[in-house]
Design an enzyme around this catalytic site. Structure first.
Site, short mmCIF file in Angstrom:
data_model
loop_
_atom_site.label_atom_id
_atom_site.label_comp_id
_atom_site.label_asym_id
_atom_site.label_seq_id
_atom_site.Cartn_x
_atom_site.Cartn_y
_atom_site.Cartn_z
N HIS A 72 18.91 45.53 146.80
CA HIS A 72 20.20 45.95 147.34
C HIS A 72 20.84 44.81 148.13
CE1 HIS A 72 18.81 50.03 146.40
NE2 HIS A 72 20.08 50.37 146.46
N LYS B 254 22.36 46.48 153.66
CA LYS B 254 21.74 47.80 153.63
C LYS B 254 20.74 47.94 154.77
CE LYS B 254 19.37 51.07 150.55
NZ LYS B 254 20.30 52.17 150.92
#
Length: 268
Positions: free
Chosen positions: A157, A161
């Site tokens: 990600h 995040k």
């Protein structure tokens, strides 16, 4: 009619744009945290659209007054708080809740289940239609391949995040563990470092990578004697998650109280 929560965040703006373009849902409310500098701004303009005539407010009860459902991708603490506010509205006035937030604790999830006694609640750690089909396929693969195949998960990600491993990776791990007849918590290995010794048969490792602006990649690996299978999903845009949430909201409006999943929407 739908209300968008966290309307001035990245996902909130995306949900507003996708919902407005869907032809299925009409945005009638928009909520943001108290003190946000853009409170009062038109939700359409905030999302890069023309004016929708919907001002962003911090008054959740007012924003959902005309909504059949609300969509919420905000932080877990805000999600749970709004869910309690929705329950407090009373029978006949409670909107359906579509929640796409990750990082919910076991206690948070228990509160979702409690709220689902009074209103329809759909929660998924990933609103992608493809990922929810991936959960189904993962269970079939784990059960079919059996104990001779080790299962590992790698997720990637963007660098901003906050939670790791991702909610999707943990859901994949739980799905595979159940299919293998294992306790998910006992089987989970979140990364490895040092002289950890040989891999135990019951382990299901999850590795979280954070880099750049990756929207979300998940790969489930099954490796056994002489062969390896990999099941991968890559999200190219946040529109993917917004489209799933919009479809879920349209499906959930008018349903009886209960805890639903995107798998229910897909008929899985």
């Amino acid at each position: 009619p739908v209300c968008v929560c966290g309307a001035l965040g990245r996902m909130g703006r995306t949900v507003t744009r996708v919902a407005a373009a869907s032809g299925v849902l009409k945005v009638v409310g928009a909520v943001e945290r108290p003190g946000h500098p853009e409170l009062g701004r038109d939700a359409g303009l905030a999302a890069g659209l023309e004016e929708l005539g919907v001002a962003v407010t911090d008054d959740f009860a007012a924003a959902v007054r005309e909504a059949g459902a609300y969509i919420d991708f905000a932080a877990p603490e805000s999600v749970v708080e709004r869910l309690e506010q929705a329950r407090a509205l009373g029978a006949g006035s409670r909107p359906a809740a579509v929640i796409g937030s990750t990082g919910l604790t076991a206690q948070d999830q228990a509160r979702l289940a409690e709220a689902a006694r009074d209103l329809p609640v759909l929660w998924s750690p990933n609103m992608s239609l493809g990922v929810n089909l991936m959960f189904k396929i993962a269970a079939l693969m784990a059960a079919g391949l059996g104990p001779q195949f080790d299962a590992e998960i790698v997720e990637i990600h963007h660098r901003l995040k906050k939670d790791a491993p991702s909610g999707t990776a943990l859901k994949l791990q739980q799905t595979v563990a159940h299919a293998k007849g294992l306790d998910p918590a006992g089987a989970l290995v979140s990364g490895r470092s040092g002289l950890v010794g040989a891999r135990a048969d019951e382990e299901i490792g999850v590795l979280a990578v954070r880099a750049g602006d990756v929207v979300g990649d998940h790969t489930l690996i099954f490796a056994g004697p002489g062969e390896r299978l990999e099941l991968t999903h890559r999200a190219h845009s946040r529109d993917t998650f917004a489209a799933g949430a919009v479809r879920a909201a349209a499906w959930l409006i008018g349903r009886p109280p209960g805890l639903y999943s995107l798998g229910d929407v897909l008929g899985l």
